[in-house]
Write a protein that holds these residues in place. Structure first.
Motif, PDB file in Angstrom:
ATOM      1  N   SER A 128       3.135  -1.981  -4.293  1.00  0.00           N
ATOM      2  CA  SER A 128       2.212  -2.518  -5.304  1.00  0.00           C
ATOM      3  C   SER A 128       1.071  -3.279  -4.642  1.00  0.00           C
ATOM      4  N   LEU A 129       1.397  -4.039  -3.606  1.00  0.00           N
ATOM      5  CA  LEU A 129       0.368  -4.759  -2.844  1.00  0.00           C
ATOM      6  C   LEU A 129      -0.611  -3.776  -2.211  1.00  0.00           C
ATOM      7  N   GLN A 130      -0.092  -2.723  -1.593  1.00  0.00           N
ATOM      8  CA  GLN A 130      -0.953  -1.723  -0.969  1.00  0.00           C
ATOM      9  C   GLN A 130      -1.867  -1.055  -2.000  1.00  0.00           C
ATOM     10  N   ARG A 131      -1.318  -0.733  -3.174  1.00  0.00           N
ATOM     11  CA  ARG A 131      -2.142  -0.129  -4.229  1.00  0.00           C
ATOM     12  C   ARG A 131      -3.228  -1.101  -4.693  1.00  0.00           C
ATOM     13  N   ARG A 136      -9.205  -2.107  -4.371  1.00  0.00           N
ATOM     14  CA  ARG A 136     -10.318  -2.998  -4.032  1.00  0.00           C
ATOM     15  C   ARG A 136     -11.064  -2.541  -2.772  1.00  0.00           C
ATOM     16  N   GLY A 137     -10.653  -1.409  -2.192  1.00  0.00           N
ATOM     17  CA  GLY A 137     -11.329  -0.863  -1.011  1.00  0.00           C
ATOM     18  C   GLY A 137     -10.998  -1.583   0.276  1.00  0.00           C
ATOM     19  N   LEU A 138      -9.843  -2.252   0.332  1.00  0.00           N
ATOM     20  CA  LEU A 138      -9.485  -3.044   1.507  1.00  0.00           C
ATOM     21  C   LEU A 138      -8.353  -2.437   2.329  1.00  0.00           C
ATOM     22  N   TYR A 139      -7.550  -1.566   1.728  1.00  0.00           N
ATOM     23  CA  TYR A 139      -6.430  -0.931   2.415  1.00  0.00           C
ATOM     24  C   TYR A 139      -6.780   0.526   2.629  1.00  0.00           C
ATOM     25  N   TYR A 140      -6.640   1.001   3.875  1.00  0.00           N
ATOM     26  CA  TYR A 140      -7.101   2.342   4.223  1.00  0.00           C
ATOM     27  C   TYR A 140      -5.974   3.336   4.486  1.00  0.00           C
ATOM     28  N   GLY A 141      -4.735   2.912   4.406  1.00  0.00           N
ATOM     29  CA  GLY A 141      -3.623   3.814   4.695  1.00  0.00           C
ATOM     30  C   GLY A 141      -3.038   4.424   3.436  1.00  0.00           C
ATOM     31  N   GLY A 142      -1.953   5.160   3.636  1.00  0.00           N
ATOM     32  CA  GLY A 142      -1.223   5.724   2.506  1.00  0.00           C
ATOM     33  C   GLY A 142      -0.274   4.677   1.935  1.00  0.00           C
ATOM     34  N   ILE A 143       0.135   4.847   0.695  1.00  0.00           N
ATOM     35  CA  ILE A 143       1.049   3.911   0.046  1.00  0.00           C
ATOM     36  C   ILE A 143       2.450   4.212   0.571  1.00  0.00           C
ATOM     37  N   SER A 144       2.930   3.373   1.491  1.00  0.00           N
ATOM     38  CA  SER A 144       4.207   3.624   2.160  1.00  0.00           C
ATOM     39  C   SER A 144       5.298   2.646   1.748  1.00  0.00           C
ATOM     40  N   ARG A 150      -1.600  -2.112   9.147  1.00  0.00           N
ATOM     41  CA  ARG A 150      -2.698  -1.817   8.207  1.00  0.00           C
ATOM     42  C   ARG A 150      -2.615  -2.708   6.969  1.00  0.00           C
ATOM     43  N   THR A 151      -1.397  -2.936   6.500  1.00  0.00           N
ATOM     44  CA  THR A 151      -1.212  -3.794   5.324  1.00  0.00           C
ATOM     45  C   THR A 151      -1.625  -5.219   5.650  1.00  0.00           C
ATOM     46  N   ARG A 152      -1.197  -5.729   6.811  1.00  0.00           N
ATOM     47  CA  ARG A 152      -1.560  -7.092   7.199  1.00  0.00           C
ATOM     48  C   ARG A 152      -3.075  -7.225   7.399  1.00  0.00           C
ATOM     49  N   ALA A 153      -3.704  -6.193   7.956  1.00  0.00           N
ATOM     50  CA  ALA A 153      -5.163  -6.237   8.142  1.00  0.00           C
ATOM     51  C   ALA A 153      -5.869  -6.263   6.784  1.00  0.00           C
ATOM     52  N   ALA A 154      -5.350  -5.507   5.811  1.00  0.00           N
ATOM     53  CA  ALA A 154      -5.947  -5.499   4.468  1.00  0.00           C
ATOM     54  C   ALA A 154      -5.749  -6.846   3.773  1.00  0.00           C
TER      55      ALA A 154
END
Length: 187
Positions: A128-131, A136-144, A150-154
């Motif tokens: 849910s956090l990744q979505r 918002r255009g801040l996470y660039y990976g797939g929803i895993s 990548r999640t921490r960078a977002a």
């Protein structure tokens, strides 16, 4: 007349070049802004040693330390003025000494903030956090559903706009993203 082969120096040069290329692959990239996101952030429980004072029992906390920014200033201090005649002739040049000082431009800052505890960090919560960050255009990976670099960078990109430069999700950010309920005041 002796003959020389040009193949050996070319092979030696190629081997040296390949060795340099391989050695440079392991060199750390210290100046890249995203490198800090690859370090595993630390979350502290209120009852653990090193938790902030007056922390609510059972709460979890993240810590963000901003290092001090220093500047080195070098100045020339006149010890003895020059001796100059009225017509501009210099009899003796001025004598100067160099003083170098370091000054604090920005103080070191340590900030404690409340964060969701590890039992909240389920695979569904992370997905849910990744979505929420992807929308918002801040996470660039797939929803895993995996809390990875990548999640921490977002998370860092999201929170930096609010003044918190940390890969640890604050409780306030989780509430703004709609991931954790906002407590109501007792009536």
């Amino acid at each position: 007349m002796p003959t020389y082969s040009t193949a050996r120096p070319a092979v030696a040069f190629s081997a040296l070049l390949a060795l340099l290329c391989v050695a440079s692959c392991d060199a750390p990239i210290a100046d890249a802004p995203y490198v800090a996101a690859f370090n595993e952030p630390e979350i502290v429980r209120a009852q653990d040693a090193g938790a902030p004072p007056n922390a609510r029992p059972g709460s979890c906390w993240g810590r963000n330390v901003t290092p001090a920014v220093l500047e080195t200033v070098t100045e020339q201090i006149m010890v003895q003025p020059p001796e100059v005649l009225a017509d501009g002739t210099v009899l003796a040049p001025g004598i100067f000494r160099t003083e170098t000082q370091q000054r604090i431009v920005k103080e070191r800052r340590e900030l404690w903030f409340e964060t969701p505890c590890e039992e909240v960090w389920t695979e569904e919560f992370t997905a849910s956090l990744q979505r929420a960050l992807k929308v918002r255009g801040l996470y660039y990976g797939g929803i895993s559903g995996i809390q990875d670099a990548r999640t921490r960078a977002a998370i860092r990109r999201y929170q930096t706009a609010g003044g918190l430069d940390s890969p640890i999700l604050s409780l306030e950010s989780a509430r703004r993203l709609g991931l954790i309920a906002v407590p109501r005041d007792a009536v």
